[in-house]
Design a protein around this motif. Structure first.
Motif, mmCIF file in Angstrom:
data_model
loop_
_atom_site.group_PDB
_atom_site.id
_atom_site.type_symbol
_atom_site.label_atom_id
_atom_site.label_comp_id
_atom_site.label_asym_id
_atom_site.label_seq_id
_atom_site.Cartn_x
_atom_site.Cartn_y
_atom_site.Cartn_z
ATOM 1 N N VAL A 1 0.872 -1.180 0.000
ATOM 2 C CA VAL A 1 0.000 0.000 0.000
ATOM 3 C C VAL A 1 0.905 1.225 0.000
ATOM 4 O O VAL A 1 1.474 1.588 1.032
ATOM 5 C CB VAL A 1 -0.936 0.002 1.224
ATOM 6 N N ARG A 2 1.041 1.875 -1.165
ATOM 7 C CA ARG A 2 2.044 2.922 -1.321
ATOM 8 C C ARG A 2 1.497 4.148 -2.034
ATOM 9 O O ARG A 2 1.851 4.421 -3.189
ATOM 10 C CB ARG A 2 3.254 2.367 -2.088
ATOM 11 N N PRO A 3 0.634 4.906 -1.364
ATOM 12 C CA PRO A 3 0.144 6.135 -1.983
ATOM 13 C C PRO A 3 1.290 7.142 -2.124
ATOM 14 O O PRO A 3 2.333 7.004 -1.464
ATOM 15 C CB PRO A 3 -0.915 6.633 -0.996
ATOM 16 N N GLU A 4 1.102 8.116 -2.928
ATOM 17 C CA GLU A 4 2.120 9.136 -3.168
ATOM 18 C C GLU A 4 2.568 9.758 -1.838
ATOM 19 O O GLU A 4 1.749 10.167 -1.026
ATOM 20 C CB GLU A 4 1.556 10.223 -4.078
ATOM 21 N N GLY A 5 3.896 9.776 -1.627
ATOM 22 C CA GLY A 5 4.436 10.397 -0.422
ATOM 23 C C GLY A 5 4.333 9.564 0.838
ATOM 24 O O GLY A 5 4.469 10.086 1.947
ATOM 25 N N TRP A 6 4.159 8.253 0.686
ATOM 26 C CA TRP A 6 3.964 7.423 1.887
ATOM 27 C C TRP A 6 5.211 7.367 2.762
ATOM 28 O O TRP A 6 5.101 7.401 3.996
ATOM 29 C CB TRP A 6 3.500 6.018 1.519
ATOM 30 N N ARG A 7 6.382 7.297 2.163
ATOM 31 C CA ARG A 7 7.600 7.225 2.975
ATOM 32 C C ARG A 7 7.791 8.497 3.794
ATOM 33 O O ARG A 7 8.155 8.453 4.975
ATOM 34 C CB ARG A 7 8.834 6.990 2.092
ATOM 35 N N GLU A 8 7.550 9.639 3.156
ATOM 36 C CA GLU A 8 7.707 10.915 3.852
ATOM 37 C C GLU A 8 6.692 11.024 5.002
ATOM 38 O O GLU A 8 7.021 11.470 6.104
ATOM 39 C CB GLU A 8 7.530 12.078 2.883
ATOM 40 N N ALA A 9 5.467 10.593 4.756
ATOM 41 C CA ALA A 9 4.430 10.669 5.785
ATOM 42 C C ALA A 9 4.744 9.748 6.955
ATOM 43 O O ALA A 9 4.398 10.034 8.105
ATOM 44 C CB ALA A 9 3.072 10.318 5.189
#
Length: 221
Positions: free
Chosen positions: A158-166
Motif C-alpha cells: 500500500v504505497r500512496p504518493e508520499g507514503w515514505r515521507e508521511a
C-alpha cells in the motif's frame, strides 16, 4: 496535472506474507486480514512485538472464527470480551484495557467504514491523507500511525504518493526501527536491539537533564 489515485496495491502485487508474530497460523491471519493487522498494531505496546501480533489470531480462535469481524467485536458484550482476552494465556499484559480499546477501534470502523478495515487505506490518495486517517483511529497516536503506514508500504504493497515521507523515519528503506521492518527472526532481533538502545539513550538524556539543575544549584550556593 495528474490526480493522485487511491492507495490500492497493483493487481499484479503478490499477497503479503508477513512474519510479525513469528508463528505460522498467526502470521497467515495477519497476511490476509486487514483488521487483524490493525488490531495487532493496536496491541503493540508494553509487550514484545511477536506477542502483540499473535493477539489477533488468539482472539479469532477464542471467538471460534477464522477471522476478526469488526461488527461482531463492536457488538460483543464488553465484560465477556474482556474475559476472552484475559483467559490464560492472556492476549496482552493489560487485557482488560486492551479489550476496551479493540472494541472502540471496531466501533469506529463500523461507524466510519462500515466495518471494512481495508477501506482506511484503499480510499487514501496520498501518504499524508492516509496518516491522517490512521491517526483518527482510536488508540493510534502519531507514532503508531506512522509505524503502521510504514508497515503498509513496506510489507502490504500500500504505497500512496508520499507514503515514505508521511511515515517519517519509519518509512526509510533499510531501517530496523519498528514492526514495519520485521520479516523474520534476524530482523526482529535487530529491531529489538534498536528499541533497547533508544530506551537507554532516552534514559541517559533524562538522567543528565535531572542532574544538571542539581549541579547548578550547588555552584550557586
Amino acid at each position: 496535472m495528474n490526480t493522485p489515485t487511491a492507495s490500492t496495491p497493483e493487481p499484479s502485487s503478490p499477497a503479503p506474507s508477513v512474519r510479525l508474530a513469528q508463528q505460522p497460523e498467526a502470521d497467515a491471519l495477519l497476511s490476509r486480514s486487514p483488521l487483524a493487522a490493525l488490531v495487532g498494531m493496536l496491541l503493540d505496546q508494553q509487550v514484545p512485538m511477536e506477542w502483540a501480533f499473535s493477539g489477533p489470531y488468539t482472539i479469532a480462535r477464542r471467538l471460534d472464527a477464522d477471522d476478526l469481524d469488526a461488527h461482531a467485536i463492536a457488538a460483543h458484550d464488553p465484560e465477556a470480551f474482556a474475559g476472552l482476552l484475559s483467559a490464560k494465556p492472556a492476549v496482552h499484559r493489560y487485557p482488560g484495557s486492551m479489550a476496551g480499546r479493540i472494541q472502540q477501534l471496531c466501533q469506529y470502523l463500523v461507524e466510519e467504514y462500515d466495518g471494512d478495515a481495508a477501506a482506511v487505506w484503499t480510499g487514501a490518495a496520498t501518504g499524508r491523507e492516509l496518516l491522517a486517517r490512521l491517526q483518527a483511529l482510536p488508540g493510534f497516536g502519531k507514532q503508531k500511525a506512522q509505524i503502521f503506514l510504514a508497515l503498509l508500504g513496506k510489507q502490504y504493497g500500500v504505497r500512496p504518493e508520499g507514503w515514505r515521507e508521511a511515515a517519517g523515519p519509519y518509512g526509510e528503506a533499510g531501517s530496523y526501527r519498528s514492526a514495519a521492518d520485521i520479516t523474520g527472526p534476524e530482523s526482529l532481533a535487530r529491531v529489538r536491539a534498536y528499541k533497547q538502545e533508544a530506551k537507554r539513550a532516552a534514559k541517559a538524556a533524562k538522567d543528565a537533564k535531572a542532574a544538571k539543575p542539581a549541579k547548578d544549584t550547588k555552584q550557586s550556593d
